[in-house]
Design an enzyme around this catalytic site. Structure first.
Site, PDB file in Angstrom:
ATOM      1  N   GLU A   1     -11.121   0.586  -4.228  1.00  0.00           N
ATOM      2  CA  GLU A   1     -11.514   0.164  -2.887  1.00  0.00           C
ATOM      3  C   GLU A   1     -12.266   1.281  -2.177  1.00  0.00           C
ATOM      4  O   GLU A   1     -11.788   2.428  -2.141  1.00  0.00           O
ATOM      5  CB  GLU A   1     -10.254  -0.214  -2.091  1.00  0.00           C
ATOM      6  CG  GLU A   1     -10.496  -0.930  -0.803  1.00  0.00           C
ATOM      7  CD  GLU A   1      -9.193  -1.271  -0.095  1.00  0.00           C
ATOM      8  OE1 GLU A   1      -8.117  -1.172  -0.710  1.00  0.00           O
ATOM      9  OE2 GLU A   1      -9.266  -1.618   1.085  1.00  0.00           O
TER      10      GLU A   1
ATOM     11  N   GLY B   1      -4.776  -4.729   5.462  1.00  0.00           N
ATOM     12  CA  GLY B   1      -3.834  -4.520   6.569  1.00  0.00           C
ATOM     13  C   GLY B   1      -4.210  -3.295   7.380  1.00  0.00           C
ATOM     14  O   GLY B   1      -4.847  -2.375   6.860  1.00  0.00           O
TER      15      GLY B   1
ATOM     16  N   ASN C   1     -10.725   4.987   0.674  1.00  0.00           N
ATOM     17  CA  ASN C   1     -11.121   5.130   2.084  1.00  0.00           C
ATOM     18  C   ASN C   1     -12.305   6.099   2.249  1.00  0.00           C
ATOM     19  O   ASN C   1     -12.225   7.061   3.037  1.00  0.00           O
ATOM     20  CB  ASN C   1      -9.935   5.605   2.943  1.00  0.00           C
ATOM     21  CG  ASN C   1      -8.887   4.535   3.155  1.00  0.00           C
ATOM     22  OD1 ASN C   1      -7.790   4.650   2.656  1.00  0.00           O
ATOM     23  ND2 ASN C   1      -9.228   3.477   3.874  1.00  0.00           N
TER      24      ASN C   1
ATOM     25  N   LYS D   1      -0.894  -0.786  -4.538  1.00  0.00           N
ATOM     26  CA  LYS D   1      -2.148  -0.109  -4.185  1.00  0.00           C
ATOM     27  C   LYS D   1      -1.818   1.340  -3.896  1.00  0.00           C
ATOM     28  O   LYS D   1      -0.949   1.628  -3.061  1.00  0.00           O
ATOM     29  CB  LYS D   1      -2.766  -0.774  -2.959  1.00  0.00           C
ATOM     30  CG  LYS D   1      -3.884   0.014  -2.291  1.00  0.00           C
ATOM     31  CD  LYS D   1      -4.642  -0.853  -1.296  1.00  0.00           C
ATOM     32  CE  LYS D   1      -4.673  -0.220   0.078  1.00  0.00           C
ATOM     33  NZ  LYS D   1      -5.510  -0.989   1.016  1.00  0.00           N
ATOM     34  N   LEU D   2      -2.511   2.230  -4.599  1.00  0.00           N
ATOM     35  CA  LEU D   2      -2.304   3.666  -4.369  1.00  0.00           C
ATOM     36  C   LEU D   2      -3.453   4.226  -3.566  1.00  0.00           C
ATOM     37  O   LEU D   2      -4.630   4.017  -3.933  1.00  0.00           O
ATOM     38  CB  LEU D   2      -2.231   4.422  -5.717  1.00  0.00           C
ATOM     39  CG  LEU D   2      -1.173   3.991  -6.729  1.00  0.00           C
ATOM     40  CD1 LEU D   2      -1.301   4.849  -7.992  1.00  0.00           C
ATOM     41  CD2 LEU D   2       0.223   4.060  -6.143  1.00  0.00           C
ATOM     42  N   LYS D   3      -3.163   4.919  -2.506  1.00  0.00           N
ATOM     43  CA  LYS D   3      -4.186   5.668  -1.788  1.00  0.00           C
ATOM     44  C   LYS D   3      -4.580   6.843  -2.672  1.00  0.00           C
ATOM     45  O   LYS D   3      -3.700   7.492  -3.263  1.00  0.00           O
ATOM     46  CB  LYS D   3      -3.629   6.191  -0.452  1.00  0.00           C
ATOM     47  CG  LYS D   3      -3.349   5.110   0.555  1.00  0.00           C
ATOM     48  CD  LYS D   3      -4.617   4.468   1.007  1.00  0.00           C
ATOM     49  CE  LYS D   3      -4.348   3.430   2.070  1.00  0.00           C
ATOM     50  NZ  LYS D   3      -5.588   2.853   2.586  1.00  0.00           N
TER      51      LYS D   3
ATOM     52  N   ASP E   1     -14.281  -2.408   1.803  1.00  0.00           N
ATOM     53  CA  ASP E   1     -13.415  -2.587   2.977  1.00  0.00           C
ATOM     54  C   ASP E   1     -14.240  -2.177   4.197  1.00  0.00           C
ATOM     55  O   ASP E   1     -14.900  -3.023   4.812  1.00  0.00           O
ATOM     56  CB  ASP E   1     -12.161  -1.707   2.786  1.00  0.00           C
ATOM     57  CG  ASP E   1     -11.277  -1.586   4.024  1.00  0.00           C
ATOM     58  OD1 ASP E   1     -10.230  -0.920   3.949  1.00  0.00           O
ATOM     59  OD2 ASP E   1     -11.633  -2.152   5.068  1.00  0.00           O
TER      60      ASP E   1
ATOM     61  N   SER F   1       0.854  -1.191   0.000  1.00  0.00           N
ATOM     62  CA  SER F   1       0.000   0.000   0.000  1.00  0.00           C
ATOM     63  C   SER F   1       0.886   1.236   0.000  1.00  0.00           C
ATOM     64  O   SER F   1       1.781   1.363   0.843  1.00  0.00           O
ATOM     65  CB  SER F   1      -0.872  -0.014   1.258  1.00  0.00           C
ATOM     66  OG  SER F   1      -1.698   1.128   1.289  1.00  0.00           O
TER      67      SER F   1
ATOM     68  N   ASP G   1      -7.248   2.896  -3.481  1.00  0.00           N
ATOM     69  CA  ASP G   1      -8.035   2.834  -2.247  1.00  0.00           C
ATOM     70  C   ASP G   1      -8.424   4.247  -1.847  1.00  0.00           C
ATOM     71  O   ASP G   1      -7.567   5.080  -1.601  1.00  0.00           O
ATOM     72  CB  ASP G   1      -7.198   2.184  -1.120  1.00  0.00           C
ATOM     73  CG  ASP G   1      -7.996   2.041   0.170  1.00  0.00           C
ATOM     74  OD1 ASP G   1      -7.432   1.516   1.159  1.00  0.00           O
ATOM     75  OD2 ASP G   1      -9.193   2.412   0.185  1.00  0.00           O
TER      76      ASP G   1
ATOM     77  N   LYS H   1     -10.446  -7.891   6.584  1.00  0.00           N
ATOM     78  CA  LYS H   1      -9.556  -7.553   7.699  1.00  0.00           C
ATOM     79  C   LYS H   1     -10.155  -8.182   8.953  1.00  0.00           C
ATOM     80  O   LYS H   1     -11.272  -7.823   9.353  1.00  0.00           O
ATOM     81  CB  LYS H   1      -9.469  -6.041   7.903  1.00  0.00           C
ATOM     82  CG  LYS H   1      -8.813  -5.286   6.761  1.00  0.00           C
ATOM     83  CD  LYS H   1      -8.884  -3.784   7.032  1.00  0.00           C
ATOM     84  CE  LYS H   1      -8.210  -2.993   5.944  1.00  0.00           C
ATOM     85  NZ  LYS H   1      -8.358  -1.532   6.171  1.00  0.00           N
TER      86      LYS H   1
HETATM   87  O1  LIG Z   1      -0.271  -2.921   4.815  1.00  0.00           O
HETATM   88  C1  LIG Z   1      -0.858  -2.380   5.735  1.00  0.00           C
HETATM   89  O2  LIG Z   1      -0.916  -2.823   6.903  1.00  0.00           O
HETATM   90  C2  LIG Z   1      -1.616  -1.108   5.439  1.00  0.00           C
HETATM   91  C3  LIG Z   1      -2.602  -1.359   4.341  1.00  0.00           C
HETATM   92  C4  LIG Z   1      -3.449  -0.131   4.221  1.00  0.00           C
HETATM   93  O3  LIG Z   1      -3.254   0.693   3.360  1.00  0.00           O
HETATM   94  N1  LIG Z   1      -4.382  -0.007   5.160  1.00  0.00           N
HETATM   95  C5  LIG Z   1      -5.156   1.209   5.197  1.00  0.00           C
HETATM   96  C6  LIG Z   1      -6.580   0.946   4.893  1.00  0.00           C
HETATM   97  O4  LIG Z   1      -7.393   1.835   5.000  1.00  0.00           O
HETATM   98  O5  LIG Z   1      -6.858  -0.178   4.430  1.00  0.00           O
HETATM   99  C7  LIG Z   1      -4.900   1.881   6.515  1.00  0.00           C
HETATM  100  C8  LIG Z   1      -5.031   1.181   7.671  1.00  0.00           C
HETATM  101  C9  LIG Z   1      -4.701   1.809   8.875  1.00  0.00           C
HETATM  102  C10 LIG Z   1      -4.213   3.113   8.885  1.00  0.00           C
HETATM  103  C11 LIG Z   1      -4.087   3.782   7.686  1.00  0.00           C
HETATM  104  C12 LIG Z   1      -4.430   3.164   6.501  1.00  0.00           C
END
Ligand SMILES: O=C(O)CCC(=O)N[C@@H](C(=O)O)c1ccccc1
Length: 368
Positions: free
Chosen positions: A214, A291, A191, A161-163, A239, A135, A189, A263
């Site tokens: 996502e 994750g 969010n 994966k690009l935010k 998600d 990510s 992603d 998750k």
């Molecule tokens: O690899 C990892 O643990 C992070 C994967 C990831 O981008 N998680 C994101 C999400 O929203 O899914 C994230 C989780 C927790 C905190 C920030 C971003």
């Protein structure tokens, strides 16, 4: 088994670099570990709630409170606790899935260590290693993004994966495609950063052959995702919206998603995560393991989960050094784009006492 006691540990682990998403920037990972102590041994759980309630309504201090004052006492009062009894025992408390998941994980780990069975075996694993995606956060510039993506591809990650968020979506995707080609596995992603008024902008992602987009809309807008799915060709993956096997079945039935990110913490534990996997498999919906910046403990459990047959897309279970200079367990090291599925009893890993002591900021011992 009867629990002798539970220890709650607050941990703070600095990240190797700030991690920016549409809901904020993480500089360090504060989290809660749970150590279940039984007459024959112990088990470890990890609560994935973030410090602030920006990914979901759960947050660290709230999770600690509900664990200390409600959930742990409920298990300590019970004469017989097994992993499958944890959810029913905690059912009188509404919600708090991440807090509950941490307890179930600790009890499951203790139970499996005692009988010499791995998480992978207990969950139904069919693989010894899993392909790993990574990510990539929102960056300050396109050149910086391309440097970071190049580093991860050189490290062997099999999927990027690009935010994304409004203002950082089509351009970064186009730049990655132009630099690294159409063959790399690429997804985005959001969010929950978009609304249905953004359909024209999200349609502009369609030509880039993304694996998925996502969680573009807010968690509760399942019908909105179904409407969006009728207007874009990029497959929608959910998600935040998927909090249980039931919600997965509902989202699939409504046409809100074609792919699901599982998750364990978000759905209330590894046992429910297995049920989400089964519901998705029954509908031909591919899943992958997301994750939450877990330590090696959560990473170990996630690798076991990601080795189930329905996990046909690379997940976010990256190597330990993606986020941490030093993990609290032996580090997970990428090998040809894959990570090994732990095969030892329980999680197959345990905290290294010195490493754990280094990052522990508080402890509380709760006894029967
Ligand atoms: O690899 C990892 O643990 C992070 C994967 C990831 O981008 N998680 C994101 C999400 O929203 O899914 C994230 C989780 C927790 C905190 C920030 C971003």
């Amino acid at each position: 088994m009867k629990l002798s006691g539970m220890e709650l540990l607050r941990v703070r682990m600095p990240l190797v670099a700030p991690f920016r998403t549409s809901f904020g920037t993480q500089e360090a990972r504060e989290l809660l570990l749970v150590r279940a102590v039984t007459p024959t041994g112990e088990g470890w759980g990890e609560c994935v709630a973030l410090a602030d309630p920006h990914y979901s309504s759960e947050y660290l201090d709230g999770a600690e409170h509900i664990l200390r004052d409600y959930l742990v006492p409920a298990l300590l009062r019970a004469q017989e606790v097994t992993a499958h009894k944890v959810a029913p025992l905690l059912a009188p408390v509404k919600g708090h899935r991440m807090a509950k998941a941490a307890l179930e994980m600790a009890v499951l780990d203790a139970e499996l260590r005692a009988c010499g069975t791995s998480f992978a075996t207990a969950l139904g694993s069919t693989k010894d290693s899993v392909p790993c995606g990574v990510s990539v956060g929102i960056m300050d510039s396109i050149p910086r993004l391309l440097d970071v993506v190049g580093t991860y591809l050189d490290a062997g990650y099999v999927r990027i994966k690009l935010k994304i968020e409004p203002g950082w979506d089509v351009e970064p995707v186009r730049a990655v495609r132009e630099r690294f080609g159409d063959d790399i596995l690429l997804q985005v992603d959001a969010n929950t950063a978009y609304t249905l008024s953004d359909v024209p902008q999200l349609k502009r992602l369609d030509p880039f052959g993304l694996l998925l987009i996502e969680q573009p809309l807010e968690e509760e807008d399942v019908r909105g995702h179904a409407e969006l799915a009728r207007n874009i060709t990029t497959p929608i993956c959910l998600d935040e919206s998927i909090v249980s096997a039931r919600s997965a079945a509902d989202a699939i039935a409504l046409g809100a998603c074609r792919i699901v990110n599982i998750k364990p913490g978000r759905v209330g534990g590894y046992l429910e995560a297995r049920r989400v996997h089964d519901v998705c498999a029954a509908h031909g919906v591919p899943v992958w393991c997301g994750g939450m910046l877990e330590t090696g403990l959560g990473r170990a459990g996630n690798l076991a989960l990601a080795s189930l047959p329905g996990f046909t897309l690379p997940g976010d279970t990256s190597a330990s050094d993606r986020f941490y200079r030093t993990d609290i367990t032996e580090p997970f090291v990428l090998d040809a784009g894959h990570l090994p599925v732990p095969s030892g009893p329980g999680l197959g890993v345990a905290p290294i006492p010195e490493a754990l002591a280094e990052v522990t900021t508080a402890k509380a011992w709760l006894r029967s």
